[in-house]
Design a protein around this motif. Structure first.
Motif, mmCIF file in Angstrom:
data_model
loop_
_atom_site.group_PDB
_atom_site.id
_atom_site.type_symbol
_atom_site.label_atom_id
_atom_site.label_comp_id
_atom_site.label_asym_id
_atom_site.label_seq_id
_atom_site.Cartn_x
_atom_site.Cartn_y
_atom_site.Cartn_z
ATOM 1 N N PRO A 214 35.166 -7.991 -3.486
ATOM 2 C CA PRO A 214 35.793 -9.298 -3.743
ATOM 3 C C PRO A 214 34.827 -10.467 -3.592
ATOM 4 N N PHE A 215 33.680 -10.222 -2.972
ATOM 5 C CA PHE A 215 32.682 -11.277 -2.777
ATOM 6 C C PHE A 215 31.387 -10.892 -3.490
ATOM 7 N N LEU A 216 31.525 -10.563 -4.757
ATOM 8 C CA LEU A 216 30.378 -10.094 -5.525
ATOM 9 C C LEU A 216 29.308 -11.169 -5.662
ATOM 10 N N PHE A 217 29.730 -12.421 -5.793
ATOM 11 C CA PHE A 217 28.773 -13.496 -6.029
ATOM 12 C C PHE A 217 27.882 -13.729 -4.804
ATOM 13 N N LEU A 218 28.408 -13.481 -3.602
ATOM 14 C CA LEU A 218 27.609 -13.685 -2.396
ATOM 15 C C LEU A 218 26.470 -12.674 -2.286
ATOM 16 N N ASN A 219 26.605 -11.547 -2.994
ATOM 17 C CA ASN A 219 25.538 -10.548 -2.955
ATOM 18 C C ASN A 219 24.256 -11.058 -3.601
ATOM 19 N N LEU A 220 24.352 -12.097 -4.422
ATOM 20 C CA LEU A 220 23.140 -12.690 -4.989
ATOM 21 C C LEU A 220 22.184 -13.172 -3.901
ATOM 22 N N PHE A 221 22.739 -13.610 -2.775
ATOM 23 C CA PHE A 221 21.916 -14.162 -1.712
ATOM 24 C C PHE A 221 21.407 -13.106 -0.738
ATOM 25 N N THR A 222 22.101 -11.987 -0.638
ATOM 26 C CA THR A 222 21.791 -11.028 0.429
ATOM 27 C C THR A 222 21.151 -9.730 -0.048
ATOM 28 N N GLU B 182 36.454 -19.544 -2.164
ATOM 29 C CA GLU B 182 35.938 -19.198 -0.835
ATOM 30 C C GLU B 182 34.439 -18.944 -0.879
ATOM 31 N N GLU B 183 33.964 -18.318 -1.944
ATOM 32 C CA GLU B 183 32.524 -18.104 -2.070
ATOM 33 C C GLU B 183 31.783 -19.430 -2.183
ATOM 34 N N ALA B 184 32.361 -20.391 -2.905
ATOM 35 C CA ALA B 184 31.727 -21.700 -3.027
ATOM 36 C C ALA B 184 31.668 -22.403 -1.666
ATOM 37 N N LEU B 185 32.728 -22.293 -0.870
ATOM 38 C CA LEU B 185 32.740 -22.917 0.453
ATOM 39 C C LEU B 185 31.745 -22.239 1.388
ATOM 40 N N ARG B 186 31.648 -20.939 1.299
ATOM 41 C CA ARG B 186 30.653 -20.238 2.115
ATOM 42 C C ARG B 186 29.237 -20.632 1.694
ATOM 43 N N LEU C 100 27.876 -16.085 7.505
ATOM 44 C CA LEU C 100 28.490 -16.856 6.426
ATOM 45 C C LEU C 100 28.527 -16.090 5.114
ATOM 46 N N LEU C 101 27.472 -15.354 4.806
ATOM 47 C CA LEU C 101 27.354 -14.716 3.490
ATOM 48 C C LEU C 101 27.816 -13.264 3.475
ATOM 49 N N ASN C 102 28.069 -12.687 4.622
ATOM 50 C CA ASN C 102 28.597 -11.321 4.696
ATOM 51 C C ASN C 102 29.945 -11.360 5.402
#
Length: 337
Positions: A78-86, A175-179, A274-276
């Motif tokens: 559900p948080f696929l976009f945050l994986n760009l950072f990690t 939520e991803e944008a806020l994180r 924050l990102l995980n």
């Protein structure tokens, strides 16, 4: 009143033999002017252009590698976009690891000659002969450099977001944008710590080369060697008793406390929280604490913010403390024409 006595009441420096009187008004008079001038100088300097070119190229490489990893993943996230950072793929590190390395260098680059550069150009006395207080001068230089970091970070994050939307075909959720916004604030605080450190050494040492070398030495200690220093210090404070297993836990807790004196450690832990969203603790976790928890279930945004808040508060506190030391040192210096 002698020229060097003006440092006590925080009024502008009086030039020797010029007869200038201390200005009246707010001690932060001229702060906005200095900040905008410093920001404009930094934005147009070749030094900053080279640093940002390095950041953009490395970020593109890291994001491209992360997108390749994401496309090879078949599990639903559900948080696929945050994986760009990690996510990372050899030989590229993750975007977070790159920022931890580059943001500290950006802060040092912007601050290592902030004060002593004015002395070497013989412009410090001319600046302070204007209706500008020392308070406003130092704060303006710091805020101007921090503004440049913020502008470049926003541009870098927009670049990463645009690449993610184009190559993944989906936008980030709310939520991803806020994180991501919370992580942006953390990046700014982390870079601000090293900016304050560089400005402190720029105030203490009169040659830019010495201040840059001192700041880089401290950066190397906290970034590369602190992970080796912390266990050694903890073993001296709390040695392990082979007949008491609790001493090993006590030593691990002390090691973690000592390691958090490093800004890099605080930044890494805050980024993880924050990102995980699946991260539930940034310290030691015991099985009794995990009872009732759903494995792999993400934390809500407010809980992740609470988890990362101590690390972010530590970065902000370190930035304020180091800047305060630089402020005191600058106020005690004598300015002569």
């Amino acid at each position: 009143m002698p020229p060097d006595a003006t440092t006590a009441d925080q009024s502008p420096a009086v030039l020797s033999g010029t007869g200038h009187k201390p200005s009246k008004g707010s001690p932060f008079q001229g702060l906005a002017t200095v900040a905008l001038k410093e920001a404009a100088d930094h934005m147009t300097s070749p030094r900053m252009h080279l640093v940002m070119l390095l950041m953009v190229l490395t970020a593109i490489g890291a994001i491209y590698a992360a997108i390749g990893q994401i496309k090879n993943t078949v599990s639903e996230d559900p948080f696929l976009f945050l994986n760009l950072f990690t996510l990372a793929k050899q030989p590229f590190p993750s975007f977070v690891a790159l920022l931890s390395f580059l943001l500290s260098l950006v802060g040092i680059t912007l601050g290592f000659d902030a004060v002593n550069g004015e002395y070497n150009r013989r412009t410090m006395s001319r600046i302070l002969s204007q209706p500008i207080y020392r308070d406003g001068l130092l704060a303006g230089k710091f805020l101007g450099a921090l503004l440049v970091v913020a502008i470049n970070l926003i541009a870098l994050f927009l670049l990463v977001t645009g690449m993610g939307i184009l190559m993944l075909g989906l936008p980030p959720s709310g939520e991803e944008a806020l994180r991501g916004l919370a992580f942006l604030i953390t990046c700014l605080a982390y870079s601000g710590v090293w900016l304050a450190v560089a400005m402190l050494f720029s105030t203490v040492f009169r040659t830019p080369a010495t201040s840059a070398l001192a700041a880089l030495t401290l950066w190397l200690i906290f970034t590369l060697f602190w992970s080796m220093i912390a266990p050694g210090v903890a073993s001296l404070i709390a040695p392990i008793d082979p007949y008491n297993p609790m001493t090993a836990i006590h030593q691990a807790e002390i090691t973690q406390v000592i390691s958090r004196f490093s800004p890099s450690t605080l930044f890494g832990e805050a980024a993880t929280g924050l990102l995980n969203p699946a991260t539930r603790s940034l310290g030691l976790v015991f099985m009794s604490q995990m009872q009732g928890a759903i494995p792999g279930a993400p934390l809500p945004l407010d809980q992740s913010l609470l988890l990362a808040w101590p690390e972010l508060a530590g970065l902000i506190a370190a930035m304020v403390i180091v800047y305060a030391i630089a402020y005191i040192a600058f106020q005690r210096q004598e300015i002569r024409a």
